[in-house]
Structures are given as C-alpha cells and as structure tokens.
Write a protein that holds these residues in place. Structure first.
Motif, mmCIF file in Angstrom:
data_model
loop_
_atom_site.group_PDB
_atom_site.id
_atom_site.type_symbol
_atom_site.label_atom_id
_atom_site.label_comp_id
_atom_site.label_asym_id
_atom_site.label_seq_id
_atom_site.Cartn_x
_atom_site.Cartn_y
_atom_site.Cartn_z
ATOM 1 N N ALA A 152 7.759 9.824 -4.370
ATOM 2 C CA ALA A 152 7.391 9.539 -5.755
ATOM 3 C C ALA A 152 7.230 10.823 -6.552
ATOM 4 C CB ALA A 152 6.102 8.738 -5.796
ATOM 5 N N SER A 153 8.021 11.843 -6.243
ATOM 6 C CA SER A 153 7.914 13.123 -6.926
ATOM 7 C C SER A 153 9.275 13.541 -7.450
ATOM 8 C CB SER A 153 7.368 14.186 -5.972
ATOM 9 O OG SER A 153 7.240 15.422 -6.624
ATOM 10 N N PRO A 154 9.426 13.768 -8.771
ATOM 11 C CA PRO A 154 8.359 13.638 -9.774
ATOM 12 C C PRO A 154 8.074 12.186 -10.106
ATOM 13 C CG PRO A 154 10.441 14.130 -10.828
ATOM 14 C CD PRO A 154 10.698 14.222 -9.348
ATOM 15 N N VAL A 155 6.881 11.936 -10.609
ATOM 16 C CA VAL A 155 6.512 10.575 -10.957
ATOM 17 C C VAL A 155 7.226 10.165 -12.245
ATOM 18 C CG1 VAL A 155 4.627 9.030 -11.569
ATOM 19 C CG2 VAL A 155 4.276 10.812 -9.855
ATOM 20 N N PRO A 156 8.012 9.103 -12.230
ATOM 21 C CA PRO A 156 8.690 8.654 -13.448
ATOM 22 C C PRO A 156 7.695 8.166 -14.484
ATOM 23 C CG PRO A 156 9.697 7.722 -11.465
ATOM 24 C CD PRO A 156 8.400 8.337 -11.068
ATOM 25 N N ASN A 157 8.194 7.882 -15.685
ATOM 26 C CA ASN A 157 7.319 7.480 -16.778
ATOM 27 C C ASN A 157 6.587 6.178 -16.500
ATOM 28 O OD1 ASN A 157 7.965 9.703 -18.305
ATOM 29 N ND2 ASN A 157 9.709 8.700 -19.280
ATOM 30 N N ARG A 158 7.244 5.235 -15.790
ATOM 31 C CA ARG A 158 6.660 3.909 -15.684
ATOM 32 C C ARG A 158 6.355 3.492 -14.251
ATOM 33 N NH1 ARG A 158 6.992 0.883 -20.151
ATOM 34 N NH2 ARG A 158 7.084 -1.085 -19.038
ATOM 35 N N ILE A 159 7.147 3.901 -13.321
ATOM 36 C CA ILE A 159 6.968 3.404 -11.968
ATOM 37 C C ILE A 159 7.550 4.406 -10.988
ATOM 38 C CG2 ILE A 159 9.150 2.127 -11.719
ATOM 39 C CD1 ILE A 159 5.761 0.677 -10.830
ATOM 40 N N SER A 160 7.021 4.453 -9.786
ATOM 41 C CA SER A 160 7.540 5.390 -8.802
ATOM 42 C C SER A 160 8.852 4.875 -8.233
ATOM 43 C CB SER A 160 6.531 5.574 -7.668
ATOM 44 O OG SER A 160 6.584 4.493 -6.775
ATOM 45 N N ASP A 161 9.613 5.787 -7.637
ATOM 46 C CA ASP A 161 10.853 5.416 -6.973
ATOM 47 C C ASP A 161 10.603 4.986 -5.535
ATOM 48 O OD1 ASP A 161 12.482 5.959 -9.140
ATOM 49 O OD2 ASP A 161 12.592 8.093 -8.658
ATOM 50 N N ALA A 162 9.334 4.834 -5.170
ATOM 51 C CA ALA A 162 8.999 4.470 -3.798
ATOM 52 C C ALA A 162 9.605 3.124 -3.441
ATOM 53 C CB ALA A 162 7.482 4.413 -3.625
ATOM 54 N N ALA B 53 0.842 -1.195 0.000
ATOM 55 C CA ALA B 53 0.000 0.000 0.000
ATOM 56 C C ALA B 53 0.879 1.248 0.000
ATOM 57 C CB ALA B 53 -0.912 -0.002 1.225
ATOM 58 N N GLY B 54 0.474 2.249 -0.775
ATOM 59 C CA GLY B 54 1.243 3.474 -0.902
ATOM 60 C C GLY B 54 2.051 3.532 -2.180
ATOM 61 N N LYS B 55 2.132 2.419 -2.891
ATOM 62 C CA LYS B 55 2.889 2.382 -4.139
ATOM 63 C C LYS B 55 2.140 3.142 -5.224
ATOM 64 C CE LYS B 55 6.587 0.655 -6.136
ATOM 65 N NZ LYS B 55 7.938 0.866 -5.599
ATOM 66 N N LEU B 56 2.878 3.877 -6.058
ATOM 67 C CA LEU B 56 2.308 4.571 -7.201
ATOM 68 C C LEU B 56 2.775 3.883 -8.473
ATOM 69 C CD1 LEU B 56 2.841 8.337 -6.263
ATOM 70 C CD2 LEU B 56 0.972 6.810 -5.634
ATOM 71 N N LEU B 57 1.834 3.479 -9.310
ATOM 72 C CA LEU B 57 2.153 2.791 -10.554
ATOM 73 C C LEU B 57 1.658 3.608 -11.737
ATOM 74 C CD1 LEU B 57 1.061 -0.825 -9.552
ATOM 75 C CD2 LEU B 57 3.321 0.215 -9.336
ATOM 76 N N ALA B 58 2.435 3.632 -12.806
ATOM 77 C CA ALA B 58 2.071 4.389 -13.998
ATOM 78 C C ALA B 58 1.795 3.443 -15.155
ATOM 79 C CB ALA B 58 3.191 5.369 -14.356
ATOM 80 N N ALA B 59 1.428 3.996 -16.292
ATOM 81 C CA ALA B 59 1.163 3.181 -17.476
ATOM 82 C C ALA B 59 2.386 2.329 -17.795
ATOM 83 C CB ALA B 59 0.814 4.080 -18.659
ATOM 84 N N GLY B 60 2.151 1.084 -18.144
ATOM 85 C CA GLY B 60 3.222 0.143 -18.405
ATOM 86 C C GLY B 60 3.390 -0.871 -17.303
ATOM 87 N N ALA B 61 2.815 -0.603 -16.134
ATOM 88 C CA ALA B 61 2.926 -1.537 -15.014
ATOM 89 C C ALA B 61 1.942 -2.686 -15.166
ATOM 90 C CB ALA B 61 2.681 -0.809 -13.697
ATOM 91 N N VAL B 62 2.326 -3.843 -14.631
ATOM 92 C CA VAL B 62 1.473 -5.027 -14.597
ATOM 93 C C VAL B 62 1.391 -5.502 -13.153
ATOM 94 C CG1 VAL B 62 1.081 -7.364 -15.469
ATOM 95 C CG2 VAL B 62 2.255 -5.680 -16.911
ATOM 96 N N ILE B 63 0.177 -5.805 -12.686
ATOM 97 C CA ILE B 63 -0.042 -6.226 -11.304
ATOM 98 C C ILE B 63 -0.575 -7.651 -11.300
ATOM 99 C CG2 ILE B 63 -1.186 -5.675 -9.130
ATOM 100 C CD1 ILE B 63 -1.630 -2.833 -10.294
ATOM 101 N N LYS B 64 -0.045 -8.452 -10.370
ATOM 102 C CA LYS B 64 -0.478 -9.844 -10.260
ATOM 103 C C LYS B 64 -0.841 -10.134 -8.801
ATOM 104 C CE LYS B 64 2.185 -12.878 -12.217
ATOM 105 N NZ LYS B 64 3.342 -13.805 -12.442
ATOM 106 N N THR B 65 -2.013 -10.731 -8.570
ATOM 107 C CA THR B 65 -2.426 -11.084 -7.213
ATOM 108 C C THR B 65 -2.322 -12.578 -6.993
ATOM 109 O OG1 THR B 65 -4.750 -11.250 -7.915
ATOM 110 C CG2 THR B 65 -4.025 -9.129 -7.024
ATOM 111 N N GLY B 66 -2.009 -12.971 -5.746
ATOM 112 C CA GLY B 66 -1.974 -14.373 -5.371
ATOM 113 C C GLY B 66 -3.379 -14.953 -5.331
#
Length: 272
Positions: free
Chosen positions: A87-97, A56-69
C-alpha cells in the motif's frame, strides 16, 4: 445536562475549524484507516457502487465506506500511514492491497496510542475526512466520520488544541476531544470517559446541543441524560480496554507462503 439551541453543525464544526485554520496551514498529509480486526462479514466501497470483501490489513483512505453484516465486528485504527509495501504509496482513496488475507513476515516499532473505532453489526460508516499535520510543535489531526446506520465505539486520544474529531449522524453531529464513547446513528450515545458534545434535531424538530458528561448516556427519545447502569459500564470497560491497545507500526513486510497473524493486542505471532 446542558442544552443550548443553535443551528445544527455550526455549534461544533464552526468553532473547532476556526481554531484549526492556523495549524493546518502547515503541511497536511492524508491519513488512513487501518483495518486491524474483522469478525464476520464486512465489505467496503470507494463510492462507485462496487462492494469488496474487507480483510484485516486493509488500508482505507477518505472517501471509503464500510458496511458490516448483522453479526460482524470491525476494528479500525485512524491516523498516519502504516508502512506496508502493498500500500505504498497510499492512493487518494483506497490502497492497492489485495482483498486476500495479509501474508508475510512482519517487524514493528512502538507507536503511540491511536484513535480507534469498533463498528458493530449492521453498521454503515463513511470516512469523509482524515488528515494529519505536524506543526513542528504538535501533531494536528482532522477526522470526520459519517455514521449512516448502526453504532460505533470510539477511543479518541487527547487531541491538540487545533485538532478535531467529528461524527456526523443523519440528524446531527457529535464532537469529542480525548473521549471514550459510544454513539448510534439515531443519536443515542454514552460517555465512558470525558464528555461528548452532541448537536441534534430533537423530537420537537428543533436543533439542540447537549453535553453528555462522563458516566452518563443520552436518549434522543426523551431528550435527557441518565447515569450509565452498572452492566453497561462493565460492557464499555471490556470494549475500551481492547480498543485502547497501543497498536504498533509495521516497518518491514516480506511476503511468504505462511499465514501472518496480526493480533490487535499482541502483534505478530509465529504460525504453528
């Protein structure tokens, strides 16, 4: 039930995209998917074949894929960037969090209702496109999700005329405008509020467009819609009551050594 045979994808994306061209000529900004709840095991990737634990708290941008158990649940808020220093600035694909649990002191300001998604267990969801644009008169959003496996619940706020919200599945695509609904990768879907327009390859191998009206569900096996049973209505009512929470925008974040608890319904709570 309404059926209209059309080339797949053209029925939904062609019309909506033509409406959006003028408005999206304005300044377009990348949106983010904010992970607000993770129960069980879940991972994410940015398309490089590497999978990381999702928190929780993660920031995801376009290009990310999420998988649940198998027994996991993940809630996402889709829209404008939430201001968090890690996470500022937000990168193109994924946050630095960090992939560690979010820690710190948080303050908020009220935010309008957001588009939210709940991923069920055994689901794979890709964020293909997520942008927002302020035209000066209205807010325009362009959301395209790719549901590769499993199922999701969606709470989509009323969209402006030039906005679009599309969900691709292996054999079709669905479009909505201000709808509470469920959809699986097989094409099974249920409209709790308002309607879903689904363009899908039917059991006969031919493309078909189906309008799934409020209070009904569609079965790709039979190619027909039926009223929602009472037990399913009760289940959807509970899920969408949680998903339609008005999430608050984080405006200040100070790290410390205590655990920050961010509830999707009540926000920050002081640790005991």
């Amino acid at each position: 039930m309404k059926h209209t045979k059309v080339p797949i994808f053209a029925a939904l994306s062609g019309v909506v995209l033509s409406l959006a061209v003028g408005a999206f000529a304005q300044s377009i900004h990348p949106g983010v998917a904010t992970v607000v709840r993770v129960a069980g095991e879940a991972t994410y990737s940015v398309g490089d074949g590497k999978w990381h634990p999702l928190v929780a708290g993660k920031l995801l941008a376009a290009g990310a894929v999420i998988k649940t158990g198998p027994d996991a649940t993940v809630d996402l808020v889709l829209g404008k960037t939430i201001s968090m220093p890690q996470a500022s600035p937000v990168p193109n694909r994924i946050s630095d969090a960090s992939d560690d649990a979010v820690r710190g002191l948080v303050s908020y300001k009220p935010s309008v209702e957001q588009n939210t998604v709940r991923m069920t267990g055994g689901t794979i969801l890709a964020i293909d496109k997520l942008t927002v644009s302020d035209t000066g008169v209205d807010s325009v959003s362009d959301t395209e999700l790719d549901l590769r496996q499993g199922a999701i619940y969606n709470s989509v706020k009323k969209l402006s005329g030039a906005s679009q919200y599309l969900i691709k599945i292996p054999n079709g695509i669905a479009g909505v405008r201000g709808t509470l609904f469920y959809i699986s990768a097989t094409g099974e879907c249920a409209a709790y509020k308002n309607s879903i327009v689904l363009s899908i390859i039917g059991s006969n191998g031919k493309p078909d467009t189906v309008v799934v009206g409020e209070g009904t569900r569609y079965s790709p096996q039979t190619g027909s819609t039926t009223p929602l049973p009472p037990e399913m209505i009760n289940q959807l009512d509970q899920i969408f009551s949680a998903l339609r929470t008005t999430y608050q925008e984080i405006v200040n974040f100070t790290f410390d050594s205590t655990t920050c608890r961010i509830s999707p319904t009540s926000g920050y709570s002081t640790p005991p």
